[in-house]
Each structure stands twice: as C-alpha cells, then as structure tokens.
Design an enzyme around this catalytic site. Structure first.
Site, PDB file in Angstrom:
ATOM      1  N   CYS A   2     -16.639   4.284 -13.296  1.00 33.38           N
ATOM      2  CA  CYS A   2     -16.850   4.047 -14.713  1.00 33.38           C
ATOM      3  C   CYS A   2     -18.006   4.931 -15.188  1.00 33.38           C
ATOM      4  O   CYS A   2     -18.957   5.164 -14.462  1.00 33.38           O
ATOM      5  CB  CYS A   2     -17.180   2.602 -15.058  1.00 33.38           C
ATOM      6  N   ARG A  27     -15.528   9.971 -13.431  1.00 37.20           N
ATOM      7  CA  ARG A  27     -15.944   8.715 -12.803  1.00 37.20           C
ATOM      8  C   ARG A  27     -14.898   7.629 -12.976  1.00 37.20           C
ATOM      9  O   ARG A  27     -14.991   6.560 -12.357  1.00 37.20           O
ATOM     10  CB  ARG A  27     -17.268   8.240 -13.412  1.00 37.20           C
ATOM     11  N   TRP A  79     -12.751   2.748 -14.740  1.00 41.49           N
ATOM     12  CA  TRP A  79     -11.941   2.731 -13.516  1.00 41.49           C
ATOM     13  C   TRP A  79     -11.722   1.256 -13.222  1.00 41.49           C
ATOM     14  O   TRP A  79     -12.653   0.538 -12.866  1.00 41.49           O
ATOM     15  CB  TRP A  79     -12.685   3.411 -12.372  1.00 41.49           C
ATOM     16  N   ASN A 105     -20.876  -0.795 -15.821  1.00 44.32           N
ATOM     17  CA  ASN A 105     -20.379  -0.125 -14.615  1.00 44.32           C
ATOM     18  C   ASN A 105     -20.810  -0.997 -13.444  1.00 44.32           C
ATOM     19  O   ASN A 105     -21.980  -1.345 -13.342  1.00 44.32           O
ATOM     20  CB  ASN A 105     -21.035   1.265 -14.549  1.00 44.32           C
ATOM     21  N   GLY A 106     -19.876  -1.381 -12.556  1.00 47.18           N
ATOM     22  CA  GLY A 106     -20.223  -2.241 -11.427  1.00 47.18           C
ATOM     23  C   GLY A 106     -19.313  -3.447 -11.391  1.00 47.18           C
ATOM     24  O   GLY A 106     -18.244  -3.448 -12.005  1.00 47.18           O
ATOM     25  N   GLU A 486      -9.633  16.226   7.062  1.00 43.72           N
ATOM     26  CA  GLU A 486     -10.079  16.563   5.708  1.00 43.72           C
ATOM     27  C   GLU A 486      -8.983  17.315   4.943  1.00 43.72           C
ATOM     28  O   GLU A 486      -8.761  17.062   3.755  1.00 43.72           O
ATOM     29  CB  GLU A 486     -11.379  17.392   5.798  1.00 43.72           C
ATOM     30  N   LYS A 490      -7.371  16.012   1.481  1.00 47.91           N
ATOM     31  CA  LYS A 490      -7.332  16.803   0.235  1.00 47.91           C
ATOM     32  C   LYS A 490      -5.908  16.863  -0.297  1.00 47.91           C
ATOM     33  O   LYS A 490      -5.672  16.675  -1.484  1.00 47.91           O
ATOM     34  CB  LYS A 490      -7.810  18.254   0.469  1.00 47.91           C
ATOM     35  N   GLU A 493      -4.684  13.370  -1.675  1.00 51.16           N
ATOM     36  CA  GLU A 493      -5.310  12.830  -2.887  1.00 51.16           C
ATOM     37  C   GLU A 493      -4.969  13.617  -4.156  1.00 51.16           C
ATOM     38  O   GLU A 493      -4.857  13.027  -5.225  1.00 51.16           O
ATOM     39  CB  GLU A 493      -6.820  12.627  -2.734  1.00 51.16           C
ATOM     40  N   HIS A 509       1.961  11.447  21.227  1.00 46.37           N
ATOM     41  CA  HIS A 509       1.818  10.036  21.595  1.00 46.37           C
ATOM     42  C   HIS A 509       2.400   9.122  20.528  1.00 46.37           C
ATOM     43  O   HIS A 509       2.072   7.940  20.472  1.00 46.37           O
ATOM     44  CB  HIS A 509       0.350   9.705  21.869  1.00 46.37           C
ATOM     45  N   LYS A 607     -14.675   9.252  -8.997  1.00 44.92           N
ATOM     46  CA  LYS A 607     -15.561  10.129  -8.240  1.00 44.92           C
ATOM     47  C   LYS A 607     -16.555   9.389  -7.361  1.00 44.92           C
ATOM     48  O   LYS A 607     -16.712   9.688  -6.204  1.00 44.92           O
ATOM     49  CB  LYS A 607     -16.290  11.056  -9.209  1.00 44.92           C
TER      50      LYS A 607
HETATM   51  C1  F6R Z   1     -12.487  12.834  -1.235  1.00 45.84           C
HETATM   52  C2  F6R Z   1     -13.654  12.198  -1.767  1.00 45.84           C
HETATM   53  C3  F6R Z   1     -14.050  10.867  -1.238  1.00 45.84           C
HETATM   54  C4  F6R Z   1     -15.575  10.796  -1.073  1.00 45.84           C
HETATM   55  C5  F6R Z   1     -16.007   9.377  -0.673  1.00 45.84           C
HETATM   56  C6  F6R Z   1     -17.487   9.302  -0.412  1.00 45.84           C
HETATM   57  O1  F6R Z   1     -12.267  14.067  -1.814  1.00 45.84           O
HETATM   58  O2  F6R Z   1     -14.300  12.708  -2.634  1.00 45.84           O
HETATM   59  O3  F6R Z   1     -13.402  10.574  -0.050  1.00 45.84           O
HETATM   60  O4  F6R Z   1     -15.947  11.713  -0.099  1.00 45.84           O
HETATM   61  O5  F6R Z   1     -15.663   8.491  -1.688  1.00 45.84           O
HETATM   62  O6  F6R Z   1     -18.203   9.696  -1.537  1.00 45.84           O
HETATM   63  P1  F6R Z   1     -19.708  10.171  -1.440  1.00 45.84           P
HETATM   64  O7  F6R Z   1     -19.727  11.416  -0.637  1.00 45.84           O
HETATM   65  O8  F6R Z   1     -20.120  10.381  -2.856  1.00 45.84           O
HETATM   66  O9  F6R Z   1     -20.466   9.071  -0.759  1.00 45.84           O
END
Ligand code: F6R
Length: 612
Positions: A2, A27, A79, A105-106, A486, A490, A493, A509, A607
């Site tokens: 948010c 966000r 969000w 927010n929260g 990773e 990517k 998502e 396996h 985010k």
């Molecule tokens: C993936 C992504 C998330 C963050 C995760 C941790 O692209 O952005 O998996 O890596 O939510 O976020 P931070 O690094 O802000 O603690």
C-alpha cells in the site's frame, strides 16, 4: 505494501497526490483513492484498479477550478489484505460522522474485536477492511482534538500501521502515525508532505524526517510536531534525500524493469565504490563495524531474507564457505522467526532486504537479537526499518527499485556478499594472493554485466522461442543453483509461466517426470568443477525432447546438445552468478513482454511486503 501520500500547503493538492500515487503504485495497485479537504468538508474519490482509473474519475467529477481550490488531501494505493479490491474497500475510510478519514498501510490485527464492539454501539460498517475499524475508533474518541483522538484510538489497536488522518473540523492539519509500516515526512517551503516512501516526495523536497515506530505527528503547512505514544514531544533529525527525480522515472525505457536491468553496471559499481582494496586483496566495509579480531572470531554466518533476497543469501552461503571457510547457512526469514534458532554470540546473522521493510525479515532480526546474536543488515533503502533496527551493516546503493520484480537489488546484494566473503576470508584462511585475484574479478563486475547486456537482442530472440510454453525449468549446481531459483522466480512472477528452479542433480529424482517434448530447460552450465555433470543432466533432459537453453561461459558451448545459447563472460564461478542472473532477468523480461504481461506491476504482487 500500500502506498500513502498526503499534502498540506498552498498549491493544488490533487496533482501532487496523483503524482505521488503514481510513484507509489508499485507498492500496491488493486485500487486507489483520495480525500480532499476544504472549508466545506471532505470530498473523496475511489476507483478499482490502477491510479489511471482514479485520474479518469477525478477528471470527470471535478472542474479545473475545483481542483485548484483544494490544498489539503491524503491518498492511497491499495494491496488488498482484508476485503476484496473493490471501490468500497478502497481507502480512505471514514468514521461514523464521515468527518474524519484515514488512509492506512499495514494490518490492524484486532480489528474484529474493535468492529464487534463498535457494532454494538450502533456502527454500520461500509467495508470489509481492518482500516475502517480504526477510522471509526478515531471518530469515537474525537472530542475536538484530532491528534488526541488518534493517540487514544491507537492505544486500543494491535498490529502494524502507517496512517494519515484528516478531520473536516480541523482543516489545517494532517495527523500521521507509524508502527511497523514506514512513513516519511517531506518538508517544503510553506508546505508539508507525508508518504510511505521517499520516492513520492522527491519531486517536491529533499528534506525529510523518517518517523520511528510509536511516533505520532501533526503536520501543517509550516510545522511538524512529533510526539511519542506517551504524548511527549520528541525530535527526529532532518535528513537530505540522496535521490533525484530522474532516478524514479523510466528514462526512455519501456518498463522500469528494463531500465533497472540496464542500470546494473552502474548500480553494481555504486555497490563496490570505495570498498575494494585491490593491493591488499581485501574489502573495506566500515559499516560492518568489526575489527579483524572480531571477524576472525565468528563461527558461523546465518543469512536470512525472503524471495529474491533469500536467493542472494544462498549465493552468499557458497561464497562464505568457499572463500572464507566459514560455516554458513541460509534461512527463510519467516521460518527463522518462528522456529527456535540455535544461535549464539559467536554467530553473525545477516539480514538481506531490498526494501528494508519486509515484515518477516524484520521479525527475524528481532528474534536473533533476543538470542544475543550479532545482526548486520544488507539493505538498499537508507532510513528503512531494517537499516535502523540492525544499526550496522552495508547498504547496496542500488538506487530506487520501482519494478516489483527485483533485479538490480539482487546483483547489488550478491556483489556486497562477495565483498563480505573477501573480508571474512582475509581475516582467516584466504591468502593475499588469492584475495587479490578475487578482488580484481569483483572489480570487473560492471564490464561483465555489460557483456551480457550487449546480448539483449539475441536474448529477446531466445525468449520468442520459449514464450509459447507454459512451463519452464531452470537448473544449476553450486552457486548457480540459487541463480536457477532466481531465474525461475523472475519468469513466474512477471510472465505467469509456471517455472521451477532445481539443483541440476535433483531433476532425475522426480521433476523430470514433468518434461514433455519442447519444454524449455534453462541450463546454467558454467561451473567448471562440475561442468561435465551439468551437461549430463542437460543430456537427460534433451533425451526427453526438452528445448535446451544453455547459459554458458564464452567458448564452452556444446552446440550438439543446445537449442539456444546465452554466453557469459569468462570469470570465476562465484562472480559469474551476477552476469548469469542478468541474462535470466532479460530472458524473463522478454518472455513477459511477448506474452503481453503487466511487467512492472504483476498481478497479486506488491513491492514491499510489510505484512506476515
Ligand atoms: C521478487 C521480489 C521479492 C522480494 C521479497 C523480499 O522479485 O522482489 O521476492 O525479494 O519480497 O523483499 P525485500 O528484499 O524488500 O526484503
């Protein structure tokens, strides 16, 4: 999660609030809303979906003269946590009299009991949100002093919040409060702003005050009054933002994600700047605040984080063991916080986070501190909760990361973890000669990344061939295993392709049962010591008709086995994780682009994850 923006001053509030919401949209983007205040009271607008929908609504409903007349307002991009993303659940939320409104927010954890109590008092709730319990509670306590009403309401609230509150009866102030969700006040000339993230303030001011947990503030056009929960005045220092507005704009790129991928030679250079001692084969990381003796006495490192930051930690685990000979493990932060971690004062916990706001990582830090362990932060956002909670560590200086999918933060985190490994190594078994070799390689990283970026067009062509498939596998060994994880993260998502990352040896396996002819398998095949093994794993996939996309070191391609090739520059296996990750970021980006996905704001994501 948010986004919040508030403005009080003399300029028209609407464009400032909308501009802020656009900056904060990463966000959360399920719905958006804003409240404007003038002598006639509060006016609100809400819309489901992105901020652009809210803008359309405002355009239709408010005349330009009316827009000009509002100089106070608060706004929110959501969000969804409690209640579906509908207009009714969008913020701001009101009290019973509809003269007080709140953006939040929260999560208010005890919202159900507050709601039940208020329902018994005759309140009829409009929305399904936890926030409305708070806005109504503030209204119950309101006796002509908004700040006091907020203080009293928050005393009854459990959970996390960053809030901004307006009252039609006190049009000359915004009351703000923070506990567990970030809030920053921006100070302008005859105006004040508040936001959940400094990136929303940067076009208006560079002078900011970061609120701490428990702070409650009143902002007016020319004053900021901050108090603690016991209503005692407190002073919080003014910081200068090290950000310019260009850093939070697309700069000619189609998406923030592409811009951020292409920024990596520079962002990694910033992470390394002044931190490599090439002649000593060591690194200079003053933020760790540790003497060589203290470094030598560490028995074990535990790297905690979530998502992409967790994957960076996994690369760090290999680096710490290989370079420094120090026992190392990685733990998912949410797991660490609830298990009974066996840690003591000989251990060092490194909390990794781009945003510095991730709720689980923050809780893991608190758990580690409770156990008497030293905790360091590896964070991007200066002034964030994790940076402040850890008090020491290393910033990665990647600059603002706007795209929801993390890219330049990952490479910055890995680069700094390599520097930490170098430092720990030199405090114990790593010779100066080997230290110099590694330091030189790390120092080459911006050029190594450039090498991969130059293949952007070629990678786009590889993406064309894999974009039709709804499944993909990424395999790697050693430090390339987390890079495979990773790469898969990517891809899933941003393109919604079902992607799995596996240790290359694990495929047979079980997961190999899923391979069908044409399924893309991305093989990270640059690990010299186990290269033959990785190729054998790729052969096993090829035998089942998989489409093999090999990410190989220059000059080491196996053309008979591979359908597509992405070339990595020559470098050691640890350093190679960074150019390899960049290649997979580009691959995911192009697949998502070809599939027409919302790249910077993928569905269901936000985010910074400030809730458990
Ligand atoms: C993936 C992504 C998330 C963050 C995760 C941790 O692209 O952005 O998996 O890596 O939510 O976020 P931070 O690094 O802000 O603690």
């Amino acid at each position: 999660m948010c986004g919040i923006i508030g403005y009080i001053g003399t300029r028209p509030a609407t464009p400032i609030l909308i501009g802020g919401l656009k900056r904060l949209e990463y966000r959360g983007y399920d719905s958006a809303g804003l409240a404007l205040l003038d002598k006639n009271g509060l006016t609100t607008f809400k819309a489901v979906g992105k901020v652009a929908r809210l803008v359309d609504k405002l355009r239709g409903d408010l005349s330009p003269e009316k827009h000009e007349s509002y100089t106070v307002g608060i706004a929110h991009t959501r969000w969804a946590t409690h209640g579906a993303p509908t207009e009714i659940n969008a913020h701001p939320h009101f009290d019973k009299s509809r003269k007080i409104c709140v953006v939040h927010n929260g999560i208010i954890e005890n919202y159900r009991s507050i709601r039940e109590k208020l329902q018994k008092l005759g309140h009829k709730f409009d929305s399904d949100t936890d926030t409305e319990a708070l806005s109504r509670l503030i209204g119950v306590h309101y006796k002509g002093d908004l700040r006091l009403a907020v203080v009293q309401a928050l005393q009854q609230v459990e959970g996390a919040y960053g809030i901004a509150v307006l009252s039609a009866d006190e049009p000359n102030k915004i009351v703000v409060a923070r506990k567990g969700s970030p809030l920053v006040i921006g100070m302008g000339d005859g105006e004040c702003l508040v936001a959940s993230d400094a990136s929303a303030l940067v076009s208006h001011t560079q002078r900011v005050i970061y609120l701490d947990d428990g702070d409650i503030g009143v902002i007016t056009p020319d004053s900021v009054d901050i108090r603690n929960q016991d209503d005692e005045p407190i002073t919080r220092g003014i910081s200068e933002l090290d950000l310019d507005a260009g850093a939070v704009e697309k700069g000619g790129f189609e998406h923030f994600m592409l811009k951020e991928i292409f920024e990596q030679p520079e962002s990694v250079r910033n992470a390394l700047r002044g931190r490599i001692d090439l002649s000593e084969g060591n690194s200079v990381l003053a933020g760790m605040q540790m003497s060589p003796k203290e470094l030598a006495e560490i028995h074990r490192t535990i790297l905690v984080g979530c998502g992409t930051s967790l994957h960076a930690g996994m690369v760090g685990e290999y680096a710490f063991e290989d370079v420094a000979g120090i026992s190392s493990e990685v733990q998912q932060a949410a797991e660490f916080r609830y298990r009974n971690p066996i840690v003591d004062h000989h251990d060092m916990v490194i909390a990794i986070s781009q945003s510095g706001e991730t709720a689980d990582t923050l809780a893991a830090i608190r758990k580690a501190k409770e156990k008497g362990t030293m905790v360091l932060g590896l964070v991007n956002v200066v002034g964030s909760a994790i940076a402040r909670e850890t008090g020491r560590g290393v910033f990665i200086h990647a600059g603002p990361e706007i795209s929801v999918a993390s890219t330049k933060a990952f490479t910055g985190q890995v680069a700094v973890l390599l520097l930490m490994a170098l430092k720990l190594g030199r405090s114990r078994r790593l010779s100066q000669e080997h230290g110099v070799d590694l330091a030189q390689e790390i120092n080459q990283l911006p050029e190594l990344i450039d090498f991969v970026l130059k293949q952007n067009d070629a990678i786009a062509k590889v993406a064309e061939r894999m974009a039709k498939s709804d499944h993909a596998f990424f395999i790697g060994r050693g430090p390339m295993h987390p890079v495979a994880l990773e790469g898969a993260l990517k891809l899933k998502e941003i393109s919604y392709v079902h992607a799995e990352g596996y240790h290359a040896a694990e495929l047979k396996h079980g997961p190999i049962a899923l391979l069908t002819p044409g399924t893309p398998v991305i093989v990270l095949a640059n690990q010299t010591s186990v290269l033959d093994k990785v190729w054998s794993n790729a052969e096993e996939c090829k035998a089942r008709g998989a489409h093999i996309i090999a990410v190989v070191t220059e000059g080491h391609a196996k053309t008979d086995l591979t359908d597509d090739i992405i070339v990595l520059p020559k470098c050691g296996p640890l350093v190679a994780t960074i150019p390899a990750a960049v290649a997979l970021q580009l691959l995911a980006y192009h697949v998502a682009r070809i599939r027409g996905c919302s790249i910077d704001q993928p569905r269901n994501l936000a985010k910074s994850v400030t809730v458990e």
